[in-house]
Design a protein around this motif. Structure first.
Motif, mmCIF file in Angstrom:
data_model
loop_
_atom_site.group_PDB
_atom_site.id
_atom_site.type_symbol
_atom_site.label_atom_id
_atom_site.label_comp_id
_atom_site.label_asym_id
_atom_site.label_seq_id
_atom_site.Cartn_x
_atom_site.Cartn_y
_atom_site.Cartn_z
ATOM 1 N N GLU A 53 0.833 -1.209 0.000
ATOM 2 C CA GLU A 53 0.000 0.000 0.000
ATOM 3 C C GLU A 53 0.866 1.256 0.000
ATOM 4 O OE1 GLU A 53 -3.371 2.381 2.638
ATOM 5 O OE2 GLU A 53 -3.285 0.180 2.758
ATOM 6 N N ASP B 140 -6.607 -3.484 -2.810
ATOM 7 C CA ASP B 140 -5.673 -4.408 -2.165
ATOM 8 C C ASP B 140 -6.311 -5.789 -2.052
ATOM 9 O OD1 ASP B 140 -3.402 -5.287 -0.959
ATOM 10 O OD2 ASP B 140 -3.735 -4.288 0.959
ATOM 11 N N GLU B 141 -5.474 -6.820 -1.962
ATOM 12 C CA GLU B 141 -5.913 -8.216 -1.888
ATOM 13 C C GLU B 141 -6.890 -8.525 -3.018
ATOM 14 O OE1 GLU B 141 -6.064 -10.206 1.985
ATOM 15 O OE2 GLU B 141 -6.186 -8.205 2.880
ATOM 16 N N ASN C 185 -9.854 -2.649 0.706
ATOM 17 C CA ASN C 185 -9.475 -4.031 0.987
ATOM 18 C C ASN C 185 -10.551 -4.943 0.405
ATOM 19 O OD1 ASN C 185 -8.914 -6.572 2.016
ATOM 20 N ND2 ASN C 185 -8.229 -5.791 3.993
#
Length: 323
Positions: A44, A108-109, A65
């Motif tokens: 990040e 993210d992810e 996320n």
């Protein structure tokens, strides 16, 4: 570098400097970017560096996320909805895409997206046209940066990730090196975090004793920069001396394989008892890690575990884990 990025995303090793050169070049582009790296390497922070070094730096950076968004709410969270679009839509709600207008949307992810979520994202990335639920088509003006700690290409071969989405995301790629690959950076970062931590916690300035430096640079740091940061903060808060010595560090290192003693004790049990204890420990650790990873979102954790939400909830109850 922009002051928003500099305090956290730092290093002095050849590996880190090479990565920063790639990030600086990527920042000048508008293309979708995939950031890869182990947990704790600073993906990040790398995304923020790309944003704040880019022409979009004066506009929002919106981190998301993907593991924490239930599949049923993904489209509404990302694109928003209008009042009355569904039963609980009491008012208009703008989505994360609109929040990031003019700036950067960081996903993210990304590996946690379901097949439906992957299809929704692919469609949006093709032309950046989206439709809030119950609304009309809109055109977004933003940059998309995504991150993962998984091998997405391997996931395409196993059918877990769409190959067409992978190629859309991987137009520009950068891999953040693990801390063990950044020669000299453990010492550099330790001094950095000591300085930041003493200021943050109102402590007298502390420093590394020379005999501690070798230990820092030879330990493999499986949790990467995040582990090192937490470790240093722990030491400066608990140490009564102004210097952090090697003895304090080796105690930490010797604590790491404590599970070996636990495993040795298993051989004093019968086969069935040892197996039961191992399975119980695994279940508790696995479920706890999933909940931590999804910030307590049971639906997201169940999806990662490949279980129905109701089944996953029963597993939590069976293993004594609070929801």
């Amino acid at each position: 570098m922009n002051s928003v990025v500099e305090p956290a995303f730092v290093g002095n090793s050849p590996a880190f400097n090479a990565t920063m050169k790639i990030i600086s070049r990527i920042a000048r582009c508008e293309a979708i970017t995939l950031i890869q790296g182990e947990t704790g390497t600073g993906k990040e922070l790398a995304a923020r560096a790309i944003h704040y070094l880019s022409p979009r730096s004066d506009h929002p950076f919106i981190p998301v996320n993907c593991a924490a968004i239930p599949d049923s709410l993904f489209e509404s969270e990302i694109f928003g909805h209008v009042k009355g679009a569904f039963t609980d839509a009491k008012e208009n709600q703008i989505g994360l895409v609109e929040h990031a207008e003019g700036g950067t949307l960081f996903l993210d992810e990304i590996e946690c997206l379901s097949a439906k979520g992957q299809a929704t994202l692919l469609r949006f990335l093709q032309d950046q046209i989206y439709r809030p639920i119950g609304g009309k088509d809109q055109v977004a003006n933003l940059r998309v940066v995504v991150a993962t700690n998984r091998d997405l290409l391997a996931m395409t071969r196993s059918g877990e990730f769409r190959l067409d989405l992978y190629y859309r995301l991987a137009l520009l790629r950068v891999t953040i090196p693990a801390l063990r690959e950044r020669a000299g950076d453990p010492e550099f970062l330790a001094n950095h975090f000591i300085k930041l931590g003493c200021k943050r916690f109102g402590l007298n300035q502390k420093f590394l004793h020379p005999d501690a430096i070798e230990w820092l640079n030879t330990y493999d740091w499986p949790g990467n920069v995040r582990e090192l940061e937490n470790f240093i903060y722990n030491k400066i808060l608990l140490s009564e001396e102004d210097s952090i010595v090697a003895g304090e560090l080796t105690t930490y290192k010797n604590d790491k394989p404590a599970s070996d003693n636990t495993q040795e004790a298993l051989f004093n049990l019968t086969f069935d008892s040892a197996k039961k204890q191992l399975l119980n420990n695994f279940a508790q650790q696995y479920l706890s890690k999933l909940l931590a990873r999804t910030n307590g979102n049971i639906s997201a954790a169940a999806r990662l575990a490949g279980k129905e939400r109701r089944t996953f909830t029963r597993l939590l109850e069976k293993n004594g884990i609070e929801k």
